[in-house]
Design a protein around this motif. Structure first.
Motif, PDB file in Angstrom:
ATOM      1  N   SER A  99       0.785  -1.013  -0.023  1.00  0.00           N
ATOM      2  CA  SER A  99       0.195   0.050  -0.164  1.00  0.00           C
ATOM      3  C   SER A  99       0.777   1.274   0.029  1.00  0.00           C
ATOM      4  N   HIS A 139      -3.472   2.592  -2.486  1.00  0.00           N
ATOM      5  CA  HIS A 139      -4.520   1.610  -2.421  1.00  0.00           C
ATOM      6  C   HIS A 139      -5.879   2.481  -2.817  1.00  0.00           C
ATOM      7  N   LYS A 196      -9.837   3.162  -1.940  1.00  0.00           N
ATOM      8  CA  LYS A 196     -10.853   3.238  -0.553  1.00  0.00           C
ATOM      9  C   LYS A 196     -11.637   1.949  -0.667  1.00  0.00           C
ATOM     10  N   ALA A 217      -8.848   1.129   5.112  1.00  0.00           N
ATOM     11  CA  ALA A 217      -8.461   1.989   4.029  1.00  0.00           C
ATOM     12  C   ALA A 217      -9.693   3.005   3.775  1.00  0.00           C
TER      13      ALA A 217
END
Length: 449
Positions: free
Chosen positions: A206, A211, A213, A219
């Motif tokens: 990440s 990354h 959402k 996240a």
């Protein structure tokens, strides 16, 4: 770019025409050649700001032209057009001195980035000369070793090849990386340093690639990632030897494909990033052990720069000392301290296992703890058995963390003194029997300011 002229060398008329059209649209005059002989004749007849050459030519190959240009026209950046997926060939071209490479079928966006970076080499920024002279204190010194390193930095800065910077801890590897970035065509782009050993393995993908959402628990928003943060600039992978093998595989793919895919995303995004890496560990030995992938080492070690340890450049110690003491005086808003002749002799006889970083720590400690503005040999607090020891220190048996234990005692004593004096630092320093400057040093070191 309107005054720039590029030489395109390719035996396929369609490729020559495609590149001619693309460069002309960028307001770059294009001259073409179908083989090595034509290319050499044209290079001898007129100056070019850029050369693009195919690998396979009727009377030789692109690497032959790269090697010839390194001798005959070293100021002209030359990029190589390679077959799709032939990274080994691209690496060989970079090792021979090519500025960069582009794969067939040629992606016009990637080609434009390459051309723009190459042409920046012929229009250096106003601050480039200052960077060469280390006006910001980068690679300070006048020893033979440092002057040689500066020359190597200036040379590799003109390339887009990955550079592996080796050297002991504290020797200045990140400074070398910053100089490469500052003196190259990416100087106006970001310089993104990352300590590979400081990122938890479960967050590494990440952190590097970003990354989407909702792609995993926690996240809560989209994350760009370090590669995309360095777009158009330089990504410096410090302590690259600490990368876990699983991440090494993903890093290798990102370097080869010049693209990354964020965690939770289905699409790859192209990246234009130069990779610089460093470690104090013996990376070739780790490759033999199997803990570092040989193919990744081959990719990041296209060019190697070795940063000399401080003990190998003893003549630079007086200059470094003056520079560090001047900076300390500015930081502490105090008169500048001077090092006595005995103090200088003691530093010169010390092995500096921590290199320049250790010299900075030694002088900061001495600056804050000495009574006057003259730092003598005893103020340096170098144990006799440390001098000339080659940098090997012993640690106590067991699991005693002596440094943390002593810091805790020191912190408690300072807190009590400050409490007793109502937060008056000058009075607290007198109560502890130390100078106000020493008090400020300890507060800074312990994060109590």
């Amino acid at each position: 770019m309107t005054d720039a002229t590029a030489l395109v060398v390719d035996d396929e008329p369609d490729i020559r025409e495609l590149l001619d059209i693309t460069l002309t649209r960028m307001n770059i005059r294009c001259v073409t050649a179908a083989n090595l002989k034509e290319a050499r004749d044209l290079l001898a007849a007129q100056p070019f700001q850029l050369c693009l050459t195919d690998m396979n030519l009727p009377d030789g190959n692109g690497i032959d032209l790269v090697q010839w240009m390194q001798k005959a026209h070293p100021e002209t950046p030359v990029a190589v057009i390679t077959a799709y997926g032939s990274m080994d060939t691209a690496v060989l071209a970079l090792k021979a001195g090519a500025f960069d490479f582009v794969s067939k079928p040629v992606e016009l966006g990637r080609l434009r980035e390459l051309v723009e970076n190459a042409l920046r080499l012929t229009t250096p920024a106003s601050g480039a000369a200052a960077s060469d002279n280390d006006s910001d204190g980068l690679l300070l010194g006048e020893s033979l070793e440092i002057n040689q390193l500066r020359k190597q930095v200036r040379k590799v800065a003109r390339s887009q090849a990955p550079v592996y910077i080796s050297g002991e801890s504290g020797s200045g590897k990140e400074l070398v990386a910053r100089m490469i970035h500052m003196q190259g065509p990416r100087r106006d782009g970001p310089f993104v340093p990352v300590n590979c050993g400081a990122i938890p393995s479960e967050l590494m993908e990440s952190e590097f690639f970003g990354h989407k959402k909702g792609s995993f628990t926690g996240a809560t928003e989209n994350k760009t990632g370090l590669f995309r943060a360095a777009q158009g600039g330089t990504l410096f992978l410090d302590e690259v030897a600490d990368l876990p093998v699983s991440m090494q595989v993903k890093l290798l793919r990102a370097i080869q494909e010049k693209a990354v895919r964020a965690v939770g995303d289905h699409l790859e995004q192209a990246i234009d990033v130069r990779i610089l890496s460093a470690t104090h560990k013996d990376l070739p030995h780790l490759v033999k052990e199997g803990s570092f992938r040989q193919d990744l080492f081959y990719r990041i070690n296209v060019i190697e720069l070795k940063v000399p340890p401080l003990r190998a450049r003893e003549d630079d110690i007086p200059l470094l000392t003056r520079h560090i003491l001047a900076k300390l005086a500015q930081d502490y808003e105090s008169p500048q301290a001077q090092l006595s002749a005995a103090g200088l002799d003691k530093l010169k006889s010390y092995s500096f296992p921590g290199n320049v970083r250790e010299l900075e720590n030694i002088l900061e400690r001495a600056f804050t703890l000495c009574d006057g503005d003259i730092i003598d040999a005893d103020d340096l607090q170098l144990a006799a058995n440390e001098e000339g020891s080659g940098g090997h220190s012993t640690t106590p048996d067991g699991r005693i963390d002596l440094e943390n234990f002593l810091e805790r005692i020191e912190r408690e004593a300072i807190e009590k003194a400050l409490e007793a004096t109502g937060g008056n630092k000058t009075a607290a320093a007198k109560r502890l029997g130390i100078s106000f400057r020493a008090m400020r040093y300890r507060l800074k070191k312990l994060g109590m300011e």
